[in-house]
Design a protein around this motif. Structure first.
Motif, PDB file in Angstrom:
ATOM      1  N   SER A 233       9.338  -5.510  11.901  1.00 57.47           N
ATOM      2  CA  SER A 233       8.075  -4.889  11.996  1.00 57.47           C
ATOM      3  C   SER A 233       8.168  -3.410  11.138  1.00 57.47           C
ATOM      4  O   SER A 233       9.169  -2.903  11.100  1.00 57.47           O
ATOM      5  CB  SER A 233       7.613  -4.280  13.355  1.00 57.47           C
ATOM      6  OG  SER A 233       6.616  -3.107  13.333  1.00 57.47           O
ATOM      7  N   SER A 234       7.237  -3.180  10.329  1.00 59.80           N
ATOM      8  CA  SER A 234       7.173  -1.960   9.314  1.00 59.80           C
ATOM      9  C   SER A 234       7.147  -0.776  10.466  1.00 59.80           C
ATOM     10  O   SER A 234       7.260   0.292   9.778  1.00 59.80           O
ATOM     11  CB  SER A 234       6.153  -1.957   8.457  1.00 59.80           C
ATOM     12  OG  SER A 234       5.911  -3.166   7.684  1.00 59.80           O
TER      13      SER A 234
ATOM     14  N   LEU B 248      -2.566   0.181  10.724  1.00 59.17           N
ATOM     15  CA  LEU B 248      -1.885  -1.119  11.195  1.00 59.17           C
ATOM     16  C   LEU B 248      -2.767  -1.611  12.240  1.00 59.17           C
ATOM     17  O   LEU B 248      -2.770  -2.787  12.512  1.00 59.17           O
ATOM     18  CB  LEU B 248      -0.562  -0.761  11.127  1.00 59.17           C
ATOM     19  CG  LEU B 248       0.310  -0.593  10.080  1.00 59.17           C
ATOM     20  CD1 LEU B 248       1.597  -0.039  10.225  1.00 59.17           C
ATOM     21  CD2 LEU B 248       0.201  -1.837   9.093  1.00 59.17           C
TER      22      LEU B 248
ATOM     23  N   MET C 146       2.280 -10.235   8.666  1.00 66.38           N
ATOM     24  CA  MET C 146       3.155  -9.257   8.688  1.00 66.38           C
ATOM     25  C   MET C 146       4.763  -9.645   8.743  1.00 66.38           C
ATOM     26  O   MET C 146       4.659 -10.717   9.441  1.00 66.38           O
ATOM     27  CB  MET C 146       2.834  -8.136   9.883  1.00 66.38           C
ATOM     28  CG  MET C 146       1.609  -7.567   9.844  1.00 66.38           C
ATOM     29  SD  MET C 146       1.269  -6.359  11.190  1.00 66.38           S
ATOM     30  CE  MET C 146       2.238  -5.078  10.433  1.00 66.38           C
ATOM     31  N   PRO C 147       5.455  -9.221   8.288  1.00 64.29           N
ATOM     32  CA  PRO C 147       6.992  -9.662   8.113  1.00 64.29           C
ATOM     33  C   PRO C 147       7.560  -9.708   9.885  1.00 64.29           C
ATOM     34  O   PRO C 147       7.076  -8.657  10.619  1.00 64.29           O
ATOM     35  CB  PRO C 147       7.788  -8.513   7.305  1.00 64.29           C
ATOM     36  CG  PRO C 147       6.890  -7.382   7.278  1.00 64.29           C
ATOM     37  CD  PRO C 147       5.517  -7.734   7.599  1.00 64.29           C
TER      38      PRO C 147
ATOM     39  N   ARG D  19       6.122  -0.826   3.373  1.00 65.42           N
ATOM     40  CA  ARG D  19       5.682  -2.088   3.699  1.00 65.42           C
ATOM     41  C   ARG D  19       4.405  -1.831   4.635  1.00 65.42           C
ATOM     42  O   ARG D  19       3.593  -2.700   4.399  1.00 65.42           O
ATOM     43  CB  ARG D  19       6.620  -3.072   4.301  1.00 65.42           C
ATOM     44  CG  ARG D  19       7.853  -3.454   3.433  1.00 65.42           C
ATOM     45  CD  ARG D  19       8.620  -4.613   3.765  1.00 65.42           C
ATOM     46  NE  ARG D  19       9.338  -4.312   5.012  1.00 65.42           N
ATOM     47  CZ  ARG D  19      10.574  -3.827   5.438  1.00 65.42           C
ATOM     48  NH1 ARG D  19      11.145  -3.549   4.419  1.00 65.42           N
ATOM     49  NH2 ARG D  19      10.928  -3.635   6.516  1.00 65.42           N
ATOM     50  N   GLY D  20       4.506  -1.071   5.683  1.00 66.09           N
ATOM     51  CA  GLY D  20       3.354  -0.947   6.645  1.00 66.09           C
ATOM     52  C   GLY D  20       2.091  -0.372   5.765  1.00 66.09           C
ATOM     53  O   GLY D  20       0.989  -0.897   5.890  1.00 66.09           O
TER      54      GLY D  20
ATOM     55  N   LYS E 231       1.525  -0.949   2.494  1.00 65.39           N
ATOM     56  CA  LYS E 231       0.745  -1.928   1.867  1.00 65.39           C
ATOM     57  C   LYS E 231      -0.060  -3.223   2.497  1.00 65.39           C
ATOM     58  O   LYS E 231      -0.823  -3.636   2.250  1.00 65.39           O
ATOM     59  CB  LYS E 231       1.912  -2.737   0.968  1.00 65.39           C
ATOM     60  CG  LYS E 231       2.510  -1.577  -0.099  1.00 65.39           C
ATOM     61  CD  LYS E 231       3.781  -2.224  -0.826  1.00 65.39           C
ATOM     62  CE  LYS E 231       4.184  -1.268  -1.935  1.00 65.39           C
ATOM     63  NZ  LYS E 231       5.663  -1.653  -2.359  1.00 65.39           N
ATOM     64  N   GLU E 232       0.804  -3.391   3.790  1.00 67.98           N
ATOM     65  CA  GLU E 232       0.290  -4.425   4.829  1.00 67.98           C
ATOM     66  C   GLU E 232      -1.217  -4.125   5.182  1.00 67.98           C
ATOM     67  O   GLU E 232      -2.047  -4.798   5.346  1.00 67.98           O
ATOM     68  CB  GLU E 232       0.991  -4.747   5.847  1.00 67.98           C
ATOM     69  CG  GLU E 232       2.288  -5.404   5.685  1.00 67.98           C
ATOM     70  CD  GLU E 232       3.532  -5.460   6.663  1.00 67.98           C
ATOM     71  OE1 GLU E 232       3.085  -4.740   7.697  1.00 67.98           O
ATOM     72  OE2 GLU E 232       4.454  -6.043   6.382  1.00 67.98           O
ATOM     73  N   SER E 233      -1.345  -2.900   5.528  1.00 64.38           N
ATOM     74  CA  SER E 233      -2.683  -2.422   6.123  1.00 64.38           C
ATOM     75  C   SER E 233      -3.787  -1.838   5.444  1.00 64.38           C
ATOM     76  O   SER E 233      -4.828  -1.872   5.671  1.00 64.38           O
ATOM     77  CB  SER E 233      -2.263  -1.170   6.915  1.00 64.38           C
ATOM     78  OG  SER E 233      -1.848   0.108   6.185  1.00 64.38           O
TER      79      SER E 233
ATOM     80  N   SER F 133      -5.810  -3.017  11.407  1.00 65.24           N
ATOM     81  CA  SER F 133      -5.504  -4.544  10.671  1.00 65.24           C
ATOM     82  C   SER F 133      -4.858  -5.528  11.349  1.00 65.24           C
ATOM     83  O   SER F 133      -5.506  -6.684  11.265  1.00 65.24           O
ATOM     84  CB  SER F 133      -4.632  -3.950   9.404  1.00 65.24           C
ATOM     85  OG  SER F 133      -4.177  -5.264   8.739  1.00 65.24           O
ATOM     86  N   ALA F 134      -4.214  -5.439  12.195  1.00 66.07           N
ATOM     87  CA  ALA F 134      -3.443  -6.465  13.148  1.00 66.07           C
ATOM     88  C   ALA F 134      -4.517  -7.035  14.159  1.00 66.07           C
ATOM     89  O   ALA F 134      -4.441  -7.947  14.449  1.00 66.07           O
ATOM     90  CB  ALA F 134      -2.190  -5.910  13.826  1.00 66.07           C
TER      91      ALA F 134
END
Length: 355
Positions: A5-6, A202, A1-2, A345-346, A348-350, A205-206
């Motif tokens: 944070s998203s 999220l 993750m960037p 972004r969150g 897309k990341e999750s 996912s994290a």
């Protein structure tokens, strides 16, 4: 993750003395009600100076009662914030300001109705971070937040709160994660609205866990589901955890804010629990259909700023762990653009998809 944070809320360009934004750019509530109120007072005063146009009533407006669309369930934070603001605006505008609850589709049902309303200033929207998320989360949406709405004012922000039923054998975030890993898809977690929905996605996912995600129409329903044991855990706002947490009916696991809430000081933050990436907050803001005359937006902004400075309204927000903010319409617009990008972004990341 960037690195950024998203899940963080973009600050307005009005840092209050003693309340500077962190390196990551999240809004940071003060540690005590008195400290938060002092910072808020300085913040609001600066914004009021920036929004100082004359308060003359725009000609022909309002032409009768004003409807304030709250696209979430009665009793939710959005509903309470909307009703507090409506009650404060009524005497200033000289007409009833009527809250209309239209929950459904993660807050999008009511937002779409408001977006299609005649742009005469008689319909407003009490929005939150769910509306900044929906444009990315949903493939098809009946409105565009930045195209179809004119930002009026950012009213406040609040953290999320992860709570569990007392029967769950976990007392810390670390133990919740370990239990979820040991029991894949056996635990259930409730959310309501795109903000808490995305936070749950999220989180899974994290932490590399898989729980059964149950989506409700509103936060009151999530709290009730955790209380009854219908779900193992849920993501709510602080107000729903205070009485039940102190009575032992719910167990607080973690706050998503940088600092602990003075209302539930015994509950650690996600940062203290070792998961800073899960820091998050939701916002509450007033919007109007995009073609509403500028003078109406200006008047609504000024009267909303006055409302945020009322001691009784600030005390009610404090008691819900909501930090009052205040902004000009332009600052709120800038805030929304950044928030849409960050939450996007969150999504897309999750890999989150709506349910």
């Amino acid at each position: 993750m960037p690195k950024t944070s998203s899940l963080e809320t973009q600050p307005l360009p009005l840092p209050a003395p003693g309340h500077a934004a962190s390196d990551s750019g999240a809004l940071r509530p003060r540690g005590t009600p008195a400290g938060r109120r002092a910072a808020r007072g300085a913040h609001l005063l600066l914004a009021l100076v920036a929004a100082a146009p004359a308060l003359a009533q725009p000609q022909g407006w309002p032409a009768g009662p004003i409807r304030m669309m709250v696209p979430f369930a009665p009793g939710s934070n959005n509903d309470t914030v909307g009703r507090l603001l409506a009650n404060a605006l009524q005497p200033a505008l000289g007409v009833p300001v009527v809250v209309e609850n239209r929950p459904g589709a993660g807050g999008n049902l009511g937002a779409e109705i408001a977006a299609r309303a005649t742009p005469d200033g008689q319909m407003l929207l009490l929005g939150n971070s769910s509306h900044a998320i929906s444009g990315t989360l949903y493939d098809k949406l009946g409105y565009d937040l930045m195209r179809d709405f004119a930002p009026v004012i950012l009213l406040g922000s609040a953290p999320y709160f992860l709570t569990v039923h007392p029967s769950l054998p976990a007392r810390t975030l670390k133990e919740v994660i370990a239990l979820a890993r040991a029991r894949p898809e056996q635990l259930t977690i409730g959310s309501a609205g795109a903000g808490t929905y995305l936070w749950v996605e999220l989180f899974q996912s994290a932490a590399k866990i898989k729980a059964t995600h149950v989506v409700y129409k509103g936060t009151p329903q999530v709290a009730a589901a955790v209380l009854s044991g219908e779900v193992s855990m849920g993501v709510v706002t602080t107000r729903y955890a205070i009485a039940q947490g102190k009575s032992g009916k719910l167990r607080g696991i973690a706050m998503t804010s940088e600092r602990r809430s003075p209302l539930l000081a015994e509950v650690p933050t996600v940062i203290e629990s070792g998961w800073p990436v899960l820091e998050a907050s939701t916002w509450y803001g007033l919007l109007a259909p995009s073609a509403v005359p500028r003078e109406v937006i200006t008047r609504l902004n000024a009267e909303s700023m006055r409302a945020l400075r009322l001691p009784e309204l600030r005390d009610r927000l404090d008691n819900m762990d909501i930090r009052a903010v205040g902004s000009t319409p332009e600052q709120f617009a800038s805030f929304l653009r950044a928030d849409i990008q960050r939450w996007g972004r969150g999504v897309k990341e999750s890999g989150a998809r709506p349910q």
